[in-house]
Design an enzyme around this catalytic site. Structure first.
Site, PDB file in Angstrom:
ATOM      1  N   ASP A   1      34.633  33.943  31.058  1.00 20.29           N
ATOM      2  CA  ASP A   1      34.207  35.083  31.873  1.00 20.29           C
ATOM      3  C   ASP A   1      32.681  35.041  31.965  1.00 20.29           C
ATOM      4  OD1 ASP A   1      36.894  35.871  31.533  1.00 20.29           O
ATOM      5  OD2 ASP A   1      36.373  36.957  29.696  1.00 20.29           O
TER       6      ASP A   1
ATOM      7  N   ASP B   1      37.096  32.180  34.985  1.00 19.82           N
ATOM      8  CA  ASP B   1      38.021  33.244  34.596  1.00 19.82           C
ATOM      9  C   ASP B   1      37.452  34.578  35.073  1.00 19.82           C
ATOM     10  OD1 ASP B   1      40.539  33.958  33.475  1.00 19.82           O
ATOM     11  OD2 ASP B   1      39.511  34.722  31.715  1.00 19.82           O
TER      12      ASP B   1
ATOM     13  N   ASP C   1      35.544  40.815  31.589  1.00 17.43           N
ATOM     14  CA  ASP C   1      36.826  41.128  30.963  1.00 17.43           C
ATOM     15  C   ASP C   1      36.576  41.962  29.712  1.00 17.43           C
ATOM     16  OD1 ASP C   1      38.095  39.701  32.921  1.00 17.43           O
ATOM     17  OD2 ASP C   1      38.906  38.142  31.606  1.00 17.43           O
TER      18      ASP C   1
ATOM     19  N   ARG D   1      42.600  41.908  40.050  1.00 17.79           N
ATOM     20  CA  ARG D   1      42.124  42.518  38.789  1.00 17.79           C
ATOM     21  C   ARG D   1      40.870  43.358  39.026  1.00 17.79           C
ATOM     22  NH1 ARG D   1      42.747  37.504  34.414  1.00 17.79           N
ATOM     23  NH2 ARG D   1      44.920  37.068  34.848  1.00 17.79           N
TER      24      ARG D   1
HETATM   25 CA    CA Z   1      38.877  36.231  30.254  1.00 20.28          CA
END
Ligand code: CA
Ligand code: CA
Length: 449
Positions: free
Chosen positions: A227, A266, A270, A322
């Site tokens: 991330d 990614d 997060d 997301r």
């Molecule tokens: Ca992640």
């Protein structure tokens, strides 16, 4: 219509006020060339949202004179964070770290970027990896295992040790001026408390060693580790006025292998594994696939009562999915702008992912979607049972997110009874002003020029 302020009296708000006073005194000496106004901004505590609760979030506001650093390289950043990336998470000395210009997290201590060849394990080879785990011969029933997968994992760990930057408690990392960039890596907020990150353009957390997983979804997937910011087992985090992009390596430049695009990125931000009291405000996420995972696993029942996150005034521009996807958390999303242009590789997938025991409150958000995208596709169902939206706009009209979703999915039982309301003060901007406000004010470089 004027802004609507929802005022609550809470210990948290009082604590924030106290921290505000502490932050303003005693004033530290200014590093050379840094304006007093910039330092004042770098000493601000979180202003609203979940990060203001349970004592508030002040980051490095109490830094002493010798703990205010201007850094313009990875080596200086690591030094300012405590000196050793492997142990910096344990350094909880309050510090303000001002990022000047561009920091490439792949660079070595002499400023030379390291490459895949530098990080790769001697046993790893991409062509051999692709031959070994081709679904035509390896099948789709199990994840890759064996010497080549082990060599890939070792290579990935080598990269992570260098490009994943560990941040300890009581830190504020603030971009100077309008052009602070951190690229090719990750800010890792893991196992710590009280961290603020503001005014930085984060680019391209590129995983040089993506992993194939034939068991992921119906067709398998290429997955990557990194991330741009990861918040894990941490509390009291404020992420404000940053920009998040895939930089010079957008997903659509990658080839398809085994019929699936090789994904090297990614999350943008997060927030996982028991993290709590996080506010994500005024950020610009542009051209990115998986933006905010809040809660990493259905089976992590210990996340119950955690993952309290506020997302407000963020600009999600061509952010495919997301936005966020939530498990367990009480997540408050207000005054965000969600735009998909329709003519992008980063096509719209969904905005809110309703995961297990998630309780999302959406208020006065704005959705600007191509005509081909129905309102029902603002939500996606991953075992969640509640969702509430109030006062949002979908393509210029009052939104009916849940109604549209239920009409498209008549078998699903989703209730508006989310079972909580925000305990903190917050100001809702009138929804018809949100698009202009957020376009003008979100992202790095707008806070301090
Ligand atoms: Ca992640
Ligand atoms: Ca530099």
């Amino acid at each position: 219509m004027n802004s609507r302020t929802i005022a609550k009296t809470s210990i948290g708000a009082l604590a924030v006020a106290v921290i505000g006073v502490l932050a303003a005194w005693p004033a530290a000496a200014q590093p050379e060339g840094v304006e007093a106004a910039t330092l004042d901004l770098a000493r601000q505590p979180a202003q609203t949202g979940w990060a203001t609760q349970d004592g508030g979030t002040s980051g490095g506001a109490r830094a002493t004179d010798d703990a205010i650093h201007v850094v313009d390289s990875r080596a200086e950043l690591v030094k300012a964070l405590g000196g050793d990336n492997a142990t910096n998470a344990d350094n909880d000395t309050p510090a303000i770290i001002l990022v000047s210009g561009t920091i490439d997290l792949t660079e070595d201590d002499n400023g030379n970027p390291l490459t895949a060849e530098d990080f790769a394990d001697p046993e790893y080879n991409w062509e051999a990896y692709v031959r070994a785990y081709d679904p035509a011969t390896y099948g789709m029933e199990k994840e890759p295992e064996g010497p080549l997968e082990e060599a890939r994992a070792r290579s990935q760990k080598n990269q992570a040790a260098h490009t994943v930057i560990n941040i300890g408690s009581n830190k504020t990392i603030f971009g100077l001026g309008g052009d602070a960039v951190v690229k090719n890596g990750t800010f890792n907020i893991d196992g710590v408390s009280n961290v603020i990150v503001r005014n930085i353009h984060f680019q391209d957390s590129y995983d040089l060693f993506p992993a194939w997983d034939g068991t992921d979804g119906d067709e398998g997937n290429w997955n990557s580790e990194y991330d741009l910011i990861q918040v894990r087992e941490s509390d009291h985090v404020w992420i404000d006025h940053n920009t998040f992009t895939d930089g010079d390596r957008p997903d659509d430049r990658e080839p398809e292998v085994f019929g699936r695009r090789v994904q090297h990125h990614d999350g943008a931000v997060d927030i996982v594994n028991g993290s709590n009291f996080v506010t994500v405000s005024w950020n610009h996420v542009q051209n990115h696939d998986k933006t905010h995972l809040i809660g990493s696993s259905d089976s992590r029942e210990t996340d119950r009562g955690h993952l309290k996150v506020t997302l407000h005034h963020n600009f999600y521009e061509n952010s495919s999915q997301r936005n966020p996807r939530v498990r367990y958390g009480q997540v408050h999303a207000f005054n965000n702008l969600y735009v998909n242009s329709g003519d992008t590789h980063y096509t719209h997938n969904y905005i809110f992912g309703l995961g297990v025991e998630s309780a999302i409150l959406s208020e006065a958000n704005v959705f600007e979607m191509p005509a081909s995208v129905p309102e029902a596709e603002m939500l996606s169902h991953y075992k969640g049972t509640v969702f509430r939206d109030e006062g949002s706009l979908f393509n210029g009209k009052p939104a009916k997110l849940l109604q549209a979703f239920k009409e498209a999915n008549p078998d699903l039982q989703i209730s508006e009874e989310i079972g909580w309301s925000p305990p903190y003060d917050y100001t809702i901007d009138p929804v018809e002003k949100v698009a202009e406000l957020v376009r003008g004010g979100a992202g790095a470089g707008t806070l301090a020029k």
